[in-house]
Design a protein around this motif. Structure first.
Motif, PDB file in Angstrom:
ATOM      1  N   ILE A   1       0.835  -1.202   0.000  1.00  0.00           N
ATOM      2  CA  ILE A   1       0.000   0.000   0.000  1.00  0.00           C
ATOM      3  C   ILE A   1       0.868   1.249   0.000  1.00  0.00           C
TER       4      ILE A   1
ATOM      5  N   THR B   1       2.375   1.768  -3.342  1.00  0.00           N
ATOM      6  CA  THR B   1       1.337   2.243  -4.271  1.00  0.00           C
ATOM      7  C   THR B   1       1.045   3.717  -4.055  1.00  0.00           C
TER       8      THR B   1
ATOM      9  N   THR C   1      -8.527  -2.355  -1.137  1.00  0.00           N
ATOM     10  CA  THR C   1      -7.445  -2.202  -0.166  1.00  0.00           C
ATOM     11  C   THR C   1      -7.980  -2.326   1.258  1.00  0.00           C
TER      12      THR C   1
ATOM     13  N   THR D   1      -4.305  -4.398  -7.126  1.00  0.00           N
ATOM     14  CA  THR D   1      -3.325  -3.319  -7.060  1.00  0.00           C
ATOM     15  C   THR D   1      -2.632  -3.140  -8.401  1.00  0.00           C
TER      16      THR D   1
END
Length: 459
Positions: free
Chosen positions: A89, A92, A114, A170
């Motif tokens: 995360i 990203t 997420t 993702t």
């Protein structure tokens, strides 16, 4: 009342956005569900322990030490994967901030995939820990929650499926076309909610209009109104219009707002005007409770923010450091789609009346002209000497013009087309490229002439 339906819809949208734009709500709900699941399986395990019923054959059996080892291993593995998920995360978000701009981070934070992934792993960890804690001595020997151990293993299998989904999600979510399409989808929803075109159809019939007109009230405010000061600095995020109408009616006053959501307001500066002057003190206190400011903009009452997000990605793509023409073209395509919807649906409510039909609040709203300008001007300025972008902007203008309903709307688009044509003649060096831009400009002019002829024939 029309204002009531409009305000209620936006208020609900605001609450949903606040709850959605965080990384704790969905995981928190899943943790509570895990605790409830543990309470249920523990009750079944205790009933089986006391001999109230026989455990099914598929339930895992074993000693207390074996159960502890299994659950400890699962809990350790799950919390390790949670760390990996958090790392993905963060990577990203870093990529999104660098490539798409810092304002895109909220789009990734509010992503349900997420949040669901984080929540599933954390809930599994909590459940496994609770089951481990429940193992202990009892009157009939060691108490082993066999159903709890079996459910933990089932949750681990579900976690693997969620992890695979998360990696796929993702990988697709960070692709620019998907990012741009998701922003455009949010913008389309904001246009639908804020446009005001469907409120009359869905809400009760408006009350007959009474009292002075908005023009007369604005003239009175200019002559003798009292300024209302902002209590805090920040971006105006949300205005509770229903509350404002209610307390303006109670004070027998009229409020004119100088700023709309999306504007930055400075503490102590004027944000509105109240008439009559004697109602200013009461209104000033109530207005402080009726608007929300924050460090960032949102789409709830600020449709311009969605346009600005697409424009930001486009001008980043057109910068010399990136030089990604096709990303900018994708943004122009989605901006054209959004403006086609704005042309047909953008009729925001500016004047809000009470139940008796008296004007109580005069709100600021972005005009169709300003939305068109925001969509084209910065991209045009960043695309000097780039005929591909100019041609695609003219194509978008042609599509938007086909949806227009009057000469005023077409005039705004023609102004943008004129500026693109002049920029092409001034900055594009190759004559063949200028001819291509000129051809698309002539197409826009032909559509305008054809629509104008139809309107004259209809009259």
């Amino acid at each position: 009342m029309r204002w009531g339906v409009w305000s209620s819809a936006l208020g609900s949208h605001w609450r949903r956005e606040v709850l959605r734009t965080n990384l704790w709500l969905v995981p928190g709900v899943e943790v509570l569900a895990a605790i409830a699941l543990f309470a249920g399986t523990l009750a079944l395990d205790k009933a089986a322990y006391h001999g109230d019923f026989r455990l099914p054959a598929w339930v895992i059996a074993g000693s207390a030490d074996a159960a502890r080892q299994i659950l400890t291993a699962i809990a350790a593995a799950v919390i390790t994967v949670v760390g990996v998920v958090f790392s993905i995360i963060l990577v990203t978000l870093t990529l999104a901030s660098t490539q798409f701009g810092p304002r895109m981070l909220r789009n990734f934070i509010r992503d349900r995939g997420t949040q669901l992934t984080l929540g599933t792993f954390v809930a599994t960890f909590i459940y496994a820990v609770l089951v481990v804690v429940s193992i202990g001595p009892g009157p009939r020997g060691d108490f082993v929650p066999h159903i709890g151990v079996t459910v933990t293993l089932a949750l681990m299998v579900a976690d693997m499926a969620v992890l695979i989904y998360f990696i796929h999600h993702t990988a697709t979510a960070i692709q620019l076309p998907n990012v741009i399409a998701s922003i455009a989808a949010d913008l389309s929803e904001a246009i639908e909610v804020q446009g005001g075109g469907n409120d009359v159809a869905t809400g009760p019939a408006p009350a007959p209009e009474h009292g002075p007109s908005s023009a007369e009230l604005l003239a009175r405010m200019e002559a003798g109104g009292v300024a209302v000061k902002a209590a805090d600095s920040g971006y105006l995020q949300f205005i509770r219009l229903r509350s404002m109408v209610r307390f303006a009616k109670k004070a027998n006053a009229v409020i004119s707002l100088h700023h709309r959501p999306g504007h930055f307001i400075v503490q102590g500066h004027t944000i509105g005007t109240v008439w009559p002057p004697e109602a200013a003190a009461e209104v000033n206190e109530a207005l402080a409770r009726a608007h929300i400011t924050g460090p960032y903009r949102t789409l709830t009452q600020d449709v311009s923010f969605g346009i600005d997000q697409l424009v930001e990605i486009a001008i980043r793509a057109l910068s010399p450091a990136v030089n990604d023409t096709f990303t900018a073209i994708t943004c122009v395509d989605w901006l054209g789609d959004s403006l086609c919807k704005i042309v047909k649906r953008w009729h925001p409510v500016r004047v809000h009346r009470d139940e008796q039909g008296f004007i109580r609040v005069i709100a600021a709203q972005p005009s169709y002209e300003r939305l068109v300008q925001r969509s084209f001007e910065k991209i045009r300025q960043a695309s000097m000497g780039m005929p591909a972008i100019m041609i695609r902007q003219l194509d978008a203008i042609a599509k938007i013009m086909a949806e227009t309903t009057g000469p005023a709307q077409r005039r705004v688009l023609l102004d943008q087309a004129d500026m693109i044509q002049r920029a092409s003649e001034r900055t594009v060096s190759e004559e063949a490229d200028r001819a291509d831009v000129r051809r698309d400009f002539e197409t826009v002019c032909l559509i305008d002439a054809r629509l104008g002829g139809r309107e004259q024939a209809a009259r």
